[in-house]
Design an enzyme around this catalytic site. Structure first.
Site, PDB file in Angstrom:
ATOM      1  N   TYR A  56      21.831 -54.174 -11.181  1.00  0.00           N
ATOM      2  CA  TYR A  56      20.130 -54.294 -12.088  1.00  0.00           C
ATOM      3  C   TYR A  56      19.597 -55.562 -12.767  1.00  0.00           C
ATOM      4  CZ  TYR A  56      21.846 -49.628 -13.442  1.00  0.00           C
ATOM      5  OH  TYR A  56      22.234 -47.678 -12.773  1.00  0.00           O
ATOM      6  N   HIS A 120      29.015 -46.924  -8.151  1.00  0.00           N
ATOM      7  CA  HIS A 120      27.790 -47.070  -8.711  1.00  0.00           C
ATOM      8  C   HIS A 120      26.963 -45.796  -7.480  1.00  0.00           C
ATOM      9  CE1 HIS A 120      23.837 -49.598  -9.884  1.00  0.00           C
ATOM     10  NE2 HIS A 120      23.289 -48.102  -9.635  1.00  0.00           N
TER      11      HIS A 120
HETATM   12  P1  NAD Z   1      14.797 -43.494 -17.990  1.00  0.00           P
HETATM   13  O1  NAD Z   1      14.230 -42.067 -17.456  1.00  0.00           O
HETATM   14  O2  NAD Z   1      15.617 -43.344 -19.406  1.00  0.00           O
HETATM   15  O3  NAD Z   1      13.463 -44.213 -18.711  1.00  0.00           O
HETATM   16  C1  NAD Z   1      12.608 -45.539 -18.472  1.00  0.00           C
HETATM   17  C2  NAD Z   1      11.628 -45.601 -18.505  1.00  0.00           C
HETATM   18  O4  NAD Z   1      10.833 -45.578 -19.851  1.00  0.00           O
HETATM   19  C3  NAD Z   1      11.408 -46.895 -18.391  1.00  0.00           C
HETATM   20  O5  NAD Z   1      10.073 -47.589 -17.889  1.00  0.00           O
HETATM   21  C4  NAD Z   1      11.152 -47.406 -20.136  1.00  0.00           C
HETATM   22  O6  NAD Z   1      10.562 -48.657 -21.122  1.00  0.00           O
HETATM   23  C5  NAD Z   1      10.029 -46.003 -20.403  1.00  0.00           C
HETATM   24  N1  NAD Z   1      10.584 -45.642 -22.142  1.00  0.00           N
HETATM   25  C6  NAD Z   1      12.044 -46.124 -22.597  1.00  0.00           C
HETATM   26  N2  NAD Z   1      11.356 -45.097 -23.600  1.00  0.00           N
HETATM   27  C7  NAD Z   1      10.206 -44.713 -23.824  1.00  0.00           C
HETATM   28  C8  NAD Z   1       9.681 -44.137 -25.382  1.00  0.00           C
HETATM   29  N3  NAD Z   1      10.669 -44.585 -26.524  1.00  0.00           N
HETATM   30  N4  NAD Z   1       8.133 -44.414 -24.922  1.00  0.00           N
HETATM   31  C9  NAD Z   1       7.574 -45.049 -23.743  1.00  0.00           C
HETATM   32  N5  NAD Z   1       8.330 -45.213 -23.027  1.00  0.00           N
HETATM   33  C10 NAD Z   1       9.743 -45.212 -22.564  1.00  0.00           C
HETATM   34  O7  NAD Z   1      14.922 -44.161 -17.081  1.00  0.00           O
HETATM   35  P2  NAD Z   1      15.673 -45.601 -16.237  1.00  0.00           P
HETATM   36  O8  NAD Z   1      16.327 -46.465 -17.726  1.00  0.00           O
HETATM   37  O9  NAD Z   1      15.891 -44.953 -14.957  1.00  0.00           O
HETATM   38  O10 NAD Z   1      17.206 -45.151 -16.827  1.00  0.00           O
HETATM   39  C11 NAD Z   1      18.357 -45.564 -17.934  1.00  0.00           C
HETATM   40  C12 NAD Z   1      19.774 -45.249 -18.068  1.00  0.00           C
HETATM   41  O11 NAD Z   1      20.075 -44.937 -17.398  1.00  0.00           O
HETATM   42  C13 NAD Z   1      19.237 -46.615 -17.383  1.00  0.00           C
HETATM   43  O12 NAD Z   1      18.668 -47.773 -17.592  1.00  0.00           O
HETATM   44  C14 NAD Z   1      21.430 -46.943 -16.112  1.00  0.00           C
HETATM   45  O13 NAD Z   1      21.703 -47.713 -17.415  1.00  0.00           O
HETATM   46  C15 NAD Z   1      21.673 -45.519 -16.505  1.00  0.00           C
HETATM   47  N6  NAD Z   1      20.663 -44.728 -15.283  1.00  0.00           N
HETATM   48  C16 NAD Z   1      21.849 -44.556 -13.646  1.00  0.00           C
HETATM   49  C17 NAD Z   1      21.931 -44.803 -12.394  1.00  0.00           C
HETATM   50  C18 NAD Z   1      23.532 -44.555 -11.623  1.00  0.00           C
HETATM   51  O14 NAD Z   1      24.302 -44.676 -11.988  1.00  0.00           O
HETATM   52  N7  NAD Z   1      22.935 -44.387 -10.265  1.00  0.00           N
HETATM   53  C19 NAD Z   1      20.575 -44.376 -12.370  1.00  0.00           C
HETATM   54  C20 NAD Z   1      19.307 -44.055 -13.099  1.00  0.00           C
HETATM   55  C21 NAD Z   1      19.964 -44.691 -14.475  1.00  0.00           C
END
Ligand code: NAD
Length: 309
Positions: A56, A120
């Site tokens: 990240y 990952h």
């Molecule tokens: P998410 O579905 O959490 O969406 C994130 C997006 O939504 C960002 O643009 C954020 O600003 C926005 N957002 C968050 N809260 C909001 C709100 N209250 N109102 C409006 N917009 C909002 O997707 P993500 O960030 O990809 O996933 C969350 C976490 O999960 C990642 O940070 C990571 O730690 C983990 N993740 C891991 C993997 C992996 O290991 N392969 C893949 C995807 C996600």
């Protein structure tokens, strides 16, 4: 905040977790002070699970977490980071690289250990190498006291199952598979439970698809998924509601999912997400949005090597 036990680990994790990919500015350029604040606000409001990766922001998110967590007692949070992915198409799941990677993550985050060390995006690697080489190397990392538990993360659920069927793993992290537009994870939960594997579900907003801002340009969803989600968001707005709220509340509704990891480098967004945790989705709005999303329900996109999808 409600807490659930993660599989057989005994770790009590908050039902909503903090996903740190946003700290690496993967969605947009960020305000560093507010980004650090988003972590502290989350901990103050009861979140104790933090998920990050060296990938990240190409190590930036881990460095930011090191700053945000300075002075926070280590026992106050459950830290999960990852190994094996170091760039958009840079992967190395060899024992030597993942072992060194853990030391690098610990140094960046200024901690002595992580609670969970995860491979990952395993679908980009050779799954038999993950089973035979990577997981055993990470067990040695645990024996050395640098991590407590071992997990795998990725998009194709079959790839996660392939690995958990062959080697003891403490947790899986699946993403975009348990929210308004996709509930495929449900079908895999019985098998994970039977193997004693804790279930973490990430991306309740489907990486931005289910928000008013919409998905970033790099989002892998096809145009029909994007368009359906835009229509669903518009429908919620027309009812004075926020699709993000409905998405977060729906994603938290499955008690077999120990933790749902949402990401935001905005402290206001995190306050909102945490406040939403205490409510249930509005049943009428949920039914209407499900109807709009029906044509694309459970539609996915390929990720990683063809043979792992
Ligand atoms: P998410 O579905 O959490 O969406 C994130 C997006 O939504 C960002 O643009 C954020 O600003 C926005 N957002 C968050 N809260 C909001 C709100 N209250 N109102 C409006 N917009 C909002 O997707 P993500 O960030 O990809 O996933 C969350 C976490 O999960 C990642 O940070 C990571 O730690 C983990 N993740 C891991 C993997 C992996 O290991 N392969 C893949 C995807 C996600």
């Amino acid at each position: 905040m409600e807490y659930r036990v993660l599989g057989n680990t005994g770790l009590k994790v908050s039902v909503l977790g903090y996903g740190a990919s946003s700290l690496g500015a993967v969605f947009r350029e960020i305000n560093e002070e507010d980004a650090l604040q988003s972590v502290r606000v989350s901990l103050d409001m009861g979140i104790n699970f933090i998920d990050v990766s060296p990938f990240y922001g190409l190590t930036r998110a881990e460095v930011m977490l090191g700053r945000a967590l300075a002075g926070v007692p280590r026992g106050n949070y459950v830290m999960a980071t990852k190994v094996g992915r170091y760039g958009a198409s840079e992967f190395d799941f060899s024992a030597g690289r993942v072992t060194a990677s853990v030391d690098e993550s610990l140094a960046r985050m200024k901690v002595d250990y992580v609670d969970l060390i995860q491979c990952h995006d395993i679908e980009f690697g050779n799954l038999d190498q993950i089973v035979e080489e990577t997981i055993p190397a990470l067990r040695k990392v645990c024996a050395a006291g640098k991590a407590r538990f071992v997990g795998v993360t990725g998009f194709p659920l079959a790839a996660l199952k392939y690995v958990t069927d062959r080697v003891q793993v403490d947790s899986i992290l699946s993403y975009c598979h348990y929210s308004l537009n996709n509930t495929r994870l449900e079908g895999f939960i019985p098998a994970f439970k039977a193997s004693g594997v804790g279930v973490i579900s990430a991306s309740p907003l489907s990486m931005g698809l289910l928000s008013n801002r919409g998905a970033p340009p790099w989002h892998p969803a096809s145009p029909d998924i994007r368009e359906a989600c835009i229509r669903a968001a518009e429908h919620c707005r027309s009812k004075g509601a926020d699709i993000a709220k409905l998405a977060v509340q729906m994603s938290l509704s499955n008690p077999d999912i120990a933790c749902t990891v949402v990401g935001s480098a905005s402290s206001a967004n995190m306050r909102e997400n945490i406040a939403w945790c205490s409510g249930k989705p509005d049943p009428e709005l949920l039914a209407e949005v499900r109807e709009i999303l029906k044509p694309v329900h459970n539609k996915i996109w390929p990720s990683g090597r063809a043979e792992n999808n």
